[in-house]
Motif scaffolding. Structure first.
Motif, PDB file in Angstrom:
ATOM      1  N   MET A  84       0.645  -1.688   0.134  1.00  0.00           N
ATOM      2  CA  MET A  84       0.108   0.025   0.085  1.00  0.00           C
ATOM      3  C   MET A  84       0.625   1.730   0.164  1.00  0.00           C
ATOM      4  O   MET A  84       2.043   1.335   0.751  1.00  0.00           O
ATOM      5  N   MET A  85       0.600   2.172  -1.646  1.00  0.00           N
ATOM      6  CA  MET A  85       1.003   3.291  -0.832  1.00  0.00           C
ATOM      7  C   MET A  85       0.328   4.284  -0.780  1.00  0.00           C
ATOM      8  O   MET A  85      -0.955   4.482  -1.248  1.00  0.00           O
ATOM      9  N   PHE A  86       0.715   5.210   0.449  1.00  0.00           N
ATOM     10  CA  PHE A  86      -0.017   6.185   0.814  1.00  0.00           C
ATOM     11  C   PHE A  86      -0.114   7.457   1.555  1.00  0.00           C
ATOM     12  O   PHE A  86       1.325   7.485   1.017  1.00  0.00           O
ATOM     13  N   GLY A  87      -0.568   8.548   1.629  1.00  0.00           N
ATOM     14  CA  GLY A  87      -0.122   9.583   2.522  1.00  0.00           C
ATOM     15  C   GLY A  87       0.046  10.723   0.981  1.00  0.00           C
ATOM     16  O   GLY A  87       0.468  12.097   0.683  1.00  0.00           O
ATOM     17  N   HIS A  88      -1.029  10.389   0.320  1.00  0.00           N
ATOM     18  CA  HIS A  88      -1.444  11.300  -1.201  1.00  0.00           C
ATOM     19  C   HIS A  88      -2.646  12.140  -0.898  1.00  0.00           C
ATOM     20  O   HIS A  88      -3.080  12.978  -0.447  1.00  0.00           O
ATOM     21  N   ILE A  89      -3.263  11.402  -2.124  1.00  0.00           N
ATOM     22  CA  ILE A  89      -5.417  11.662  -2.201  1.00  0.00           C
ATOM     23  C   ILE A  89      -6.107  11.189  -1.847  1.00  0.00           C
ATOM     24  O   ILE A  89      -7.230  11.371  -1.851  1.00  0.00           O
ATOM     25  N   GLU A  90      -5.275   9.669  -1.063  1.00  0.00           N
ATOM     26  CA  GLU A  90      -6.544   9.252  -1.099  1.00  0.00           C
ATOM     27  C   GLU A  90      -7.183   9.073   0.247  1.00  0.00           C
ATOM     28  O   GLU A  90      -6.566  10.797   1.284  1.00  0.00           O
ATOM     29  N   THR A  91      -8.756   8.524   1.128  1.00  0.00           N
ATOM     30  CA  THR A  91      -8.606   9.435   2.174  1.00  0.00           C
ATOM     31  C   THR A  91      -8.673   7.620   3.346  1.00  0.00           C
ATOM     32  O   THR A  91      -7.953   7.198   2.693  1.00  0.00           O
ATOM     33  N   LEU A  92      -8.618   8.789   4.753  1.00  0.00           N
ATOM     34  CA  LEU A  92      -8.041   6.989   5.535  1.00  0.00           C
ATOM     35  C   LEU A  92      -9.220   6.059   5.482  1.00  0.00           C
ATOM     36  O   LEU A  92      -9.621   5.055   5.964  1.00  0.00           O
ATOM     37  N   GLU A  93     -10.539   6.217   4.965  1.00  0.00           N
ATOM     38  CA  GLU A  93     -11.328   5.143   5.048  1.00  0.00           C
ATOM     39  C   GLU A  93     -11.327   4.153   3.826  1.00  0.00           C
ATOM     40  O   GLU A  93     -10.628   3.353   3.941  1.00  0.00           O
ATOM     41  N   GLU A  94     -10.565   5.590   2.899  1.00  0.00           N
ATOM     42  CA  GLU A  94      -9.856   4.162   1.886  1.00  0.00           C
ATOM     43  C   GLU A  94      -9.079   3.325   1.803  1.00  0.00           C
ATOM     44  O   GLU A  94      -8.664   2.243   1.371  1.00  0.00           O
ATOM     45  N   ARG A  95      -7.821   3.828   2.604  1.00  0.00           N
ATOM     46  CA  ARG A  95      -7.204   3.296   3.580  1.00  0.00           C
ATOM     47  C   ARG A  95      -7.260   1.687   4.286  1.00  0.00           C
ATOM     48  O   ARG A  95      -6.675   0.097   3.651  1.00  0.00           O
ATOM     49  N   ILE A  96      -8.608   2.032   4.991  1.00  0.00           N
ATOM     50  CA  ILE A  96      -8.354   0.609   5.673  1.00  0.00           C
ATOM     51  C   ILE A  96      -9.220   0.080   4.643  1.00  0.00           C
ATOM     52  O   ILE A  96      -9.426  -1.279   4.950  1.00  0.00           O
ATOM     53  N   ARG A  97     -10.304   0.445   3.977  1.00  0.00           N
ATOM     54  CA  ARG A  97     -10.771  -0.435   3.042  1.00  0.00           C
ATOM     55  C   ARG A  97     -10.134  -1.431   2.196  1.00  0.00           C
ATOM     56  O   ARG A  97      -9.735  -2.820   1.685  1.00  0.00           O
ATOM     57  N   HIS A  98      -8.796  -1.034   1.589  1.00  0.00           N
ATOM     58  CA  HIS A  98      -7.408  -1.368   1.562  1.00  0.00           C
ATOM     59  C   HIS A  98      -7.143  -2.781   1.935  1.00  0.00           C
ATOM     60  O   HIS A  98      -7.189  -3.656   1.090  1.00  0.00           O
ATOM     61  N   LEU A  99      -7.121  -2.454   3.259  1.00  0.00           N
ATOM     62  CA  LEU A  99      -6.849  -3.444   3.943  1.00  0.00           C
ATOM     63  C   LEU A  99      -7.228  -4.804   4.311  1.00  0.00           C
ATOM     64  O   LEU A  99      -7.271  -6.187   4.439  1.00  0.00           O
ATOM     65  N   VAL A 100      -9.373  -4.142   3.803  1.00  0.00           N
ATOM     66  CA  VAL A 100     -10.143  -5.350   4.429  1.00  0.00           C
ATOM     67  C   VAL A 100     -10.157  -5.696   2.602  1.00  0.00           C
ATOM     68  O   VAL A 100     -10.550  -7.207   3.074  1.00  0.00           O
ATOM     69  N   ASN A 101     -10.234  -5.506   1.832  1.00  0.00           N
ATOM     70  CA  ASN A 101     -10.158  -6.211   0.426  1.00  0.00           C
ATOM     71  C   ASN A 101      -8.347  -7.247   0.695  1.00  0.00           C
ATOM     72  O   ASN A 101      -8.715  -8.517  -0.487  1.00  0.00           O
ATOM     73  N   LEU A 102      -7.609  -6.630   1.081  1.00  0.00           N
ATOM     74  CA  LEU A 102      -5.970  -7.149   1.540  1.00  0.00           C
ATOM     75  C   LEU A 102      -6.849  -9.027   2.082  1.00  0.00           C
ATOM     76  O   LEU A 102      -6.840 -10.281   1.626  1.00  0.00           O
ATOM     77  N   ARG A 103      -7.871  -8.392   2.861  1.00  0.00           N
ATOM     78  CA  ARG A 103      -7.985 -10.164   4.050  1.00  0.00           C
ATOM     79  C   ARG A 103      -8.705 -10.482   3.046  1.00  0.00           C
ATOM     80  O   ARG A 103      -8.510 -12.025   3.325  1.00  0.00           O
ATOM     81  N   GLU A 104     -10.149  -9.397   2.936  1.00  0.00           N
ATOM     82  CA  GLU A 104     -10.608 -10.730   1.996  1.00  0.00           C
ATOM     83  C   GLU A 104     -10.519 -11.901   0.681  1.00  0.00           C
ATOM     84  O   GLU A 104     -10.502 -12.857   0.939  1.00  0.00           O
ATOM     85  N   VAL A 105      -9.672 -11.023  -0.106  1.00  0.00           N
ATOM     86  CA  VAL A 105      -9.070 -11.973  -0.119  1.00  0.00           C
ATOM     87  C   VAL A 105      -7.724 -13.297   0.146  1.00  0.00           C
ATOM     88  O   VAL A 105      -7.954 -14.022  -0.859  1.00  0.00           O
ATOM     89  N   GLN A 106      -7.231 -12.769   1.180  1.00  0.00           N
ATOM     90  CA  GLN A 106      -6.724 -13.707   1.515  1.00  0.00           C
ATOM     91  C   GLN A 106      -7.594 -15.360   1.778  1.00  0.00           C
ATOM     92  O   GLN A 106      -7.635 -16.123   1.939  1.00  0.00           O
ATOM     93  N   ALA A 107      -8.414 -14.504   2.288  1.00  0.00           N
ATOM     94  CA  ALA A 107      -9.977 -15.192   3.289  1.00  0.00           C
ATOM     95  C   ALA A 107     -10.331 -16.960   1.697  1.00  0.00           C
ATOM     96  O   ALA A 107     -10.247 -17.910   2.343  1.00  0.00           O
ATOM     97  N   GLU A 108      -9.803 -16.318   0.861  1.00  0.00           N
ATOM     98  CA  GLU A 108     -10.421 -16.970  -0.306  1.00  0.00           C
ATOM     99  C   GLU A 108      -9.484 -17.747  -1.223  1.00  0.00           C
ATOM    100  O   GLU A 108      -9.546 -19.213  -1.745  1.00  0.00           O
ATOM    101  N   LYS A 109      -8.155 -17.685  -0.637  1.00  0.00           N
ATOM    102  CA  LYS A 109      -6.935 -18.814  -0.864  1.00  0.00           C
ATOM    103  C   LYS A 109      -7.611 -20.242  -0.650  1.00  0.00           C
ATOM    104  O   LYS A 109      -7.745 -20.115   0.498  1.00  0.00           O
ATOM    105  N   PRO A 110      -7.212 -20.818  -1.551  1.00  0.00           N
ATOM    106  CA  PRO A 110      -7.167 -22.488  -1.327  1.00  0.00           C
ATOM    107  C   PRO A 110      -5.745 -22.992   0.441  1.00  0.00           C
ATOM    108  O   PRO A 110      -5.260 -21.641   0.324  1.00  0.00           O
ATOM    109  N   TYR A 111      -6.280 -23.480   1.009  1.00  0.00           N
ATOM    110  CA  TYR A 111      -5.919 -23.751   1.541  1.00  0.00           C
ATOM    111  C   TYR A 111      -4.442 -23.680   2.077  1.00  0.00           C
ATOM    112  O   TYR A 111      -3.669 -23.484   2.813  1.00  0.00           O
ATOM    113  N   SER A 112      -4.455 -24.862   0.935  1.00  0.00           N
ATOM    114  CA  SER A 112      -2.763 -25.287   0.023  1.00  0.00           C
ATOM    115  C   SER A 112      -1.782 -23.896   0.310  1.00  0.00           C
ATOM    116  O   SER A 112      -0.772 -24.424   0.203  1.00  0.00           O
TER     117      SER A 112
END
Length: 365
Positions: A214-242
Motif C-alpha cells: 500500500m502506497m499512502f499519504g497522497h489523495i486517498e482518504t483514511l476510509e480508503e486506506r482501511i478499505r484497502h486492508l479489508v480488500n486484501l484480507r478478503e482475498v486472502q480469506a478466499e485462497k485455497p488452504y494449501s
C-alpha cells in the motif's frame, strides 16, 4: 463503539469491519494501537526474530504507458533515455548480487506497449538457464493485466506460462490504494482495483507466493486506506488452504519529490507517528496475513525500529539497486551488516529468510 471490545476481538484474530477499523484508527490512542499490535505480533512470532533478506532490484525497462503521476522513473516509448536491460547487464548484476549473498531478483519495469508474453517468457527462461538457483520475484498484477489484454488471454493463462518459464513469486506491486477513485487520478493506465485483486486470486489458486503493498499519504482518504486492508484480507480469506497467498503486507508513504502528482496537489509528509499507527492498524486488521514489513527505505532506520514494537516483524531487503522510489526522493541505504545491527539495536534477533518467509542460513559471500 466500544474500543476495548474491538481490541479483544482483534486479539482473538477476528476480522474487524471497515467501520470498526476506522473507529480504532481515529479514536484509539497511539499507545493502545501499539500495545495490541505488538501482542498480536508476539502471538504469531514468539521467537523474537525479525526477518530480512538479500535481493536485487532490476528494472526490465523504463518504458511505461501506465501514466503514474507519482513516478519519475518511467519514460514514454520514443522519449530520450529509454532502455531495456540486456542479458549481459543482467549477468553482471546477478553475479554481483550472488557475491553479496543474494539469491533472488525483484524484476519489475514499465508496461511496455510492444512487449508481450513471449518477451517475458524468453527472458525468464534465459535467466533460469544461466542462473538456476536464483529465484525470480517478478512483475506484478498491473503487468499481468497488461499482458493478458495484449495477448487476449486470461490472467490464469498468463500466470501459468510465466510460471512454466521460471517465475517463482508475484510481488504485490502497483496496488497503491485499492480505490478506483484514487487510481483514476494517480495511475490512470494501470489495472483497476478489481483487476488487481483478481490477478492475486488467480495467483493464489495456482499456489503462488505473493505479497501485498500500500502506497499512502497522497489523495486517498483514511476510509480508503482501511478499505484497502479489508480488500486484501478478503482475498486472502478466499485462497485455497494449501496456498501461501499473501506472505506479507508492506505499506509505505508516497515519495513525491519532483513528481507530476507533487506539482498538482499539496502532499504533506507522513510523520513517524502516522507511519507507526499505520503499521499497527495493519497488524490489527490483517488477521490472516502473518508478516508485516516496515519500509525502512522510505521512513528510515529509527522509525522502522519503532515499527518492530508496533506489529511489524520484518524489515524487507537490503534492496541492492532500487530505482523507482529513490527517483522520487527516498535516500536511505542499508547493507547486510547494517540491517542486522538495526534489528539487534531494536531488541530483536535478525533472521535471514526467503520470499516464502522460510528461515534460511546466512549465505557465504
Amino acid at each position: 463503539m466500544n474500543l476495548d471490545k474491538l481490541f479483544i476481538r482483534a486479539l482473538n484474530f477476528e476480522p474487524l469491519s471497515l467501520e470498526e477499523g476506522l473507529a480504532l484508527y481515529t479514536e484509539a490512542s497511539t499507545p493502545e494501537l501499539i500495545i495490541v499490535a505488538d501482542q498480536l505480533r508476539k502471538i504469531l512470532h514468539p521467537d523474537n526474530n525479525v526477518t530480512w533478506m538479500i535481493d536485487r532490484n532490476i528494472n526490465i525497462t523504463n518504458v511505461c504507458i501506465s501514466g503514474c503521476k507519482f513516478c519519475n522513473f518511467h519514460r514514454k516509448l520514443n522519449e530520450e533515455g529509454t532502455y531495456t536491460t540486456t542479458f549481459d547487464e543482467y549477468k553482471e548484476k546477478i553475479e554481483s548480487m550472488i557475491r553479496l549473498g543474494g539469491r533472488q531478483l525483484l524484476l519489475q519495469g514499465g508496461m511496455h506497449p510492444k512487449y508481450g508474453l513471449n518477451f517475458y517468457t524468453d527472458l525468464f527462461r534465459q535467466l533460469k538457464q544461466n542462473f538456476p538457483t536464483v529465484k525470480l520475484h517478478a512483475l506484478g498484477p498491473p503487468e499481468i493485466v497488461h499482458i493478458a489484454r495484449k495477448e487476449r488471454m486470461t490472467y490464469r493463462e498468463v500466470l501459468e506460462k510465466l510460471i512454466e518459464s521460471g517465475l517463482d513469486s508475484l510481488p504485490g506491486a502497483g496496488a497503491e490504494i485499492l480505490s478506483d477513485r484514487v487510481r483514476k487520478v494517480i495511475s490512470p493506465g494501470k489495472a483497476c482495483t478489481g483487476e488487481w485483486l483478481d490477478v492475486m486470486r488467480e495467483a493464489h489458486k495456482l499456489g503462488m507466493v505473493t505479497s501485498a503493498t500500500m502506497m499512502f499519504g497522497h489523495i486517498e482518504t483514511l476510509e480508503e486506506r482501511i478499505r484497502h486492508l479489508v480488500n486484501l484480507r478478503e482475498v486472502q480469506a478466499e485462497k485455497p488452504y494449501s496456498s501461501p497467498g499473501f506472505t506479507a503486507f508492506i505499506p509505505w508513504p508516497i515519495m513525491s519529490e519532483g513528481t507530476e502528482l507533487g506539482r498538482e496537489v499539496t502532499i504533506a509528509p507522513i510523520l513517524p507517528v502516522e507511519y507507526v499507527r499505520t503499521i499497527a492498524i495493519s497488524r490489527i486488521m490483517l488477521n490472516n496475513i502473518n508478516n508485516i514489513q516496515a519500509s525502512w527505505l522510505t521512513v528510515g532506520k529509527e522509525t522502522a525500529q519503532l515499527c518492530l514494537h508496533a506489529g511489524a516483524n520484518d524489515l524487507g531487503s537490503i534492496m541492492i539497486e532500487e530505482n523507482v522510489v529513490s527517483a522520487a526522493g527516498a535516500s536511505w541505504k542499508m547493507d547486510a551488516a547494517e540491517i542486522q545491527k538495526t534489528i539487534k539495536e531494536a531488541g530483536f534477533k535478525p533472521q535471514i529468510r526467503n520470499q516464502a518467509y522460510e528461515y534460511i542460513e546466512m549465505p557465504l559471500s
